[in-house]
Enzyme design. Sequence first.
Site, PDB file in Angstrom:
ATOM      1  N   ASP A  79       9.441   2.628   1.523  1.00  0.00           N
ATOM      2  CA  ASP A  79       8.314   3.439   1.976  1.00  0.00           C
ATOM      3  C   ASP A  79       8.201   3.274   3.490  1.00  0.00           C
ATOM      4  OD1 ASP A  79       5.825   4.364   2.809  1.00  0.00           O
ATOM      5  OD2 ASP A  79       4.789   3.730   0.982  1.00  0.00           O
TER       6      ASP A  79
ATOM      7  N   LYS B 253       2.890  10.510   7.926  1.00  0.00           N
ATOM      8  CA  LYS B 253       2.204  10.109   9.166  1.00  0.00           C
ATOM      9  C   LYS B 253       2.809  10.685  10.450  1.00  0.00           C
ATOM     10  CE  LYS B 253      -0.066   5.925   7.448  1.00  0.00           C
ATOM     11  NZ  LYS B 253      -1.490   6.040   7.713  1.00  0.00           N
TER      12      LYS B 253
ATOM     13  N   PHE C 297       0.869  -1.184   0.000  1.00  0.00           N
ATOM     14  CA  PHE C 297       0.000   0.000   0.000  1.00  0.00           C
ATOM     15  C   PHE C 297       0.898   1.223   0.000  1.00  0.00           C
ATOM     16  CE2 PHE C 297      -2.427   3.528   1.540  1.00  0.00           C
ATOM     17  CZ  PHE C 297      -3.658   3.354   0.938  1.00  0.00           C
TER      18      PHE C 297
END
Length: 399
Positions: free
Chosen positions: A228, A257, A143
């Site tokens: 990532d 985040k 993702f």
Amino acid sequence: MTEQGSIGQAEWLDRYDAAYMQNFGSPKRVLVRGEGCRVWDVEGREYLDLLAGIAVNSLGHAHPDIVAAISDQIATVAHISNLFTSPWQVELSERLDALATANAPGIPARVFLCNSGSEANDTGFKLTRRTGRTRIVAMEGSFHGRTLGAVSLTSKAAYREPFEPLPGGVVFVPYGDEAALAEAVDDETAAVVLETIQGESGIIVAPDDFLRAARRITDEHGALLWIDEVQTGIARTGQWLSYLPSGVTPDVVTLAKGLGAGIPIGACIAVGPAADLLGPGSHGSTFGGNPLASRAGLTVLDVIERDGLLEHVRAVGEHLAAAVLALGHPDIVEVTGAGLLRGIVLARDIAPAVADRALEAGFLINAPRPNRLRIAPPLIITAAEVDSFVAALPTLLEG
Ligand code: PMP
């Protein structure tokens, strides 16, 4: 603005359903306040936040250092555009470049600051196109976000197919499969992109040697290794960046985040020759790296360092995993992940129902898969707070 408390949750949700796009479905609660690891809904119910806005609220809610820094910054200068820079942007850039190259100090690195994980990954994607190659090898179960660029690196068909044609050249290999990766990467490959722990797929951890193998394979073919760290980075796993213990240095690292503790921020760091792939005029962002977001990032890094949160996350994360396993519950198969990014693997496909019961009982968790619960609390959570959830877990499992 409607006075808070003057209408109840049902009415807010009706208004949401009429006014907001339907992409998220119906929210489960209307939240109005947070403090530390707790949040409150509009009707005054209290919850222990074991999800942290999906690994975002790294310092919990209303952390005094964030409140002070952001209040000071907004009273000083919040936004200036990228025609100008600020001391906070420069310092955050230096700090992030140093973190990304911690396994190879002295290697040059450059960062691009933006506003989200998807945007950081779009930056990485554009950067790979500047190698002169267009093929990207990504992982099954990955993702990377929802923008057209990021979703084209994301393997789930339901996220991709409704939006085709997507930016092309992306192939997927089984996650953690070194032989498949070696087979897929060739001299036309621009980059291999991977997460160290697949968060959205249910906290799936790559085998120990996979990162080193990926580094070796990409080196053999002159391809970039892109990690990532949007969900795993900035102390979430008890490391500044989750790949650091492997010893590798990637060419591209993406972050978002937890870096902003709730202030939107993303970062794409490029290392070595990759740092010069995006030249003048090739990319941009109006808000990216503004003084407010940069100050938030700097404050997060300072607090993690000052309060020893790397060690704290490792200790509380291990405590959580051990306590869940010690329940010896027949529905609990395994606890995956690292630090405070944990998956509880269940023997039955009951995770969504368990997450709903947890909400009723005052705990925020989620179910990224039918048989997996995700726990990603603020990094400041205490062992006692974790214990209150573990004590409730058997009842939540039984319904
Ligand atoms: N990469 C990873 C690994 C993620 O977990 C996420 C978000 N869940 C993203 C990228 C996308 O980040 P954002 O939602 O901020 O665009």
